[in-house]
Enzyme design. Structure first.
Site: not given
Ligand code: DGL
Length: 274
Positions: A10-11, A73, A152, A184, A186
């Site tokens: 993930d990011s 992600c 976050e 997403c 989050h």
């Molecule tokens: N993990 C990213 C997503 O699911 C969200 C957080 C980011 O923008 O890095 O798109």
């Protein structure tokens, strides 16, 4: 090979919602998680940059000997969807197609929405994935860029996030949507706010749950699933940022299993041998 861990990328932290589902649905599997926190958030960045960073991270997980890759992600899945499967010898599971399949099976009216970061929205990856859906299914894509910041910052309730949700979700209500994909990592942490604003008759599809179920299917079909009765699995967490900063937020997303956190150097060849 069945003993090797599953690589989850993930990011940053958000993919830990997917990792949580993987631990719940596949409790015998070990996980090696890599969060590219040093270069996050991916959502506001151009899709070509997201793609380059994501492939470096996925390469790193493959170097570690994972038996399967999960691209947790949504922004990264959108950026590498077209060719990640050809690039790697191990099975690749991403979050977009499993969530689309789930949404198609859940919707009654055929009016579906995807909420996501700007990168995912602009990539049109979800819209492309819906082209295989039955003709009566219509999909609306709505970017909700501020949601990641709220989560976050730990703001998952209260007037500010509810008001922002009302603004973002108004087009969905006007379109009489009955199913919403949380596109997403989050957004599962905003489930209460989303249900409060949209009402209980709107079904929320978590890409985390759909992806873990898809991973189970893929590992079963390829004979890679770790058998029940195996020794307790071990989990490891890598971050391209500061490991000490990673741990508290990671525990909020995933839980107490976040114990072994180490620094990963990705994309900086001079540091890779360090
Ligand atoms: N993990 C990213 C997503 O699911 C969200 C957080 C980011 O923008 O890095 O798109």
């Amino acid at each position: 090979m069945t003993e090797s861990p599953i690589g989850i990328f993930d990011s940053g932290f958000g993919g830990l919602t997917v990792a949580r589902e993987v631990l719940d649905q596949l409790p015998h599997e070990s996980v090696l998680y890599l969060g590219d926190t040093a270069r996050a958030p991916y959502g506001p960045q151009p899709i070509a940059v997201v793609r380059a960073n994501a492939l470096q991270c996925l390469d790193r997980l493959v170097d570690h000997g994972v038996k399967a890759l999960v691209i947790a992600c949504n922004s990264a899945s959108a950026a590498v969807l077209a060719d990640a499967r050809e690039r790697y010898d191990v099975p690749v599971v991403e979050v977009i197609r499993p969530a689309v399949r789930r949404a198609v099976s859940v919707t009654h009216s055929g009016r579906v929405a995807v909420i996501s970061t700007r990168a995912t929205h602009q990539s049109r990856a979800y819209l492309d994935a819906f082209t295989a859906a039955p003709a009566h299914v219509r999909v609306l894509s709505q970017p909700c860029p501020r949601f990641v910041d709220f989560v976050e910052e730990g703001i998952t309730s209260g007037p500010e996030v509810i008001e922002t949700a009302r603004e973002y979700l108004a087009p969905l209500q006007e379109a009489d949507i009955d199913t919403v994909i949380l596109g997403c990592t989050h957004y599962p942490l905003l489930t209460s706010v989303l249900t409060y604003v949209l009402g209980e008759r709107v079904a929320l599809v978590s890409s985390a749950a759909a992806t873990a179920a898809d991973l189970f299917r893929v590992l079963t079909d390829t004979g890679l699933l770790r058998p029940s009765g195996s020794e307790a699995p071990t989990h490891q967490f890598l971050t391209t940022g500061d490991p000490h900063g990673f741990t508290p937020l990671a525990r909020r997303f995933l839980g107490p299993e976040v114990e072994h956190v180490a620094r990963a150097y990705v994309g900086r060849p001079e540091e890779r041998s360090a």
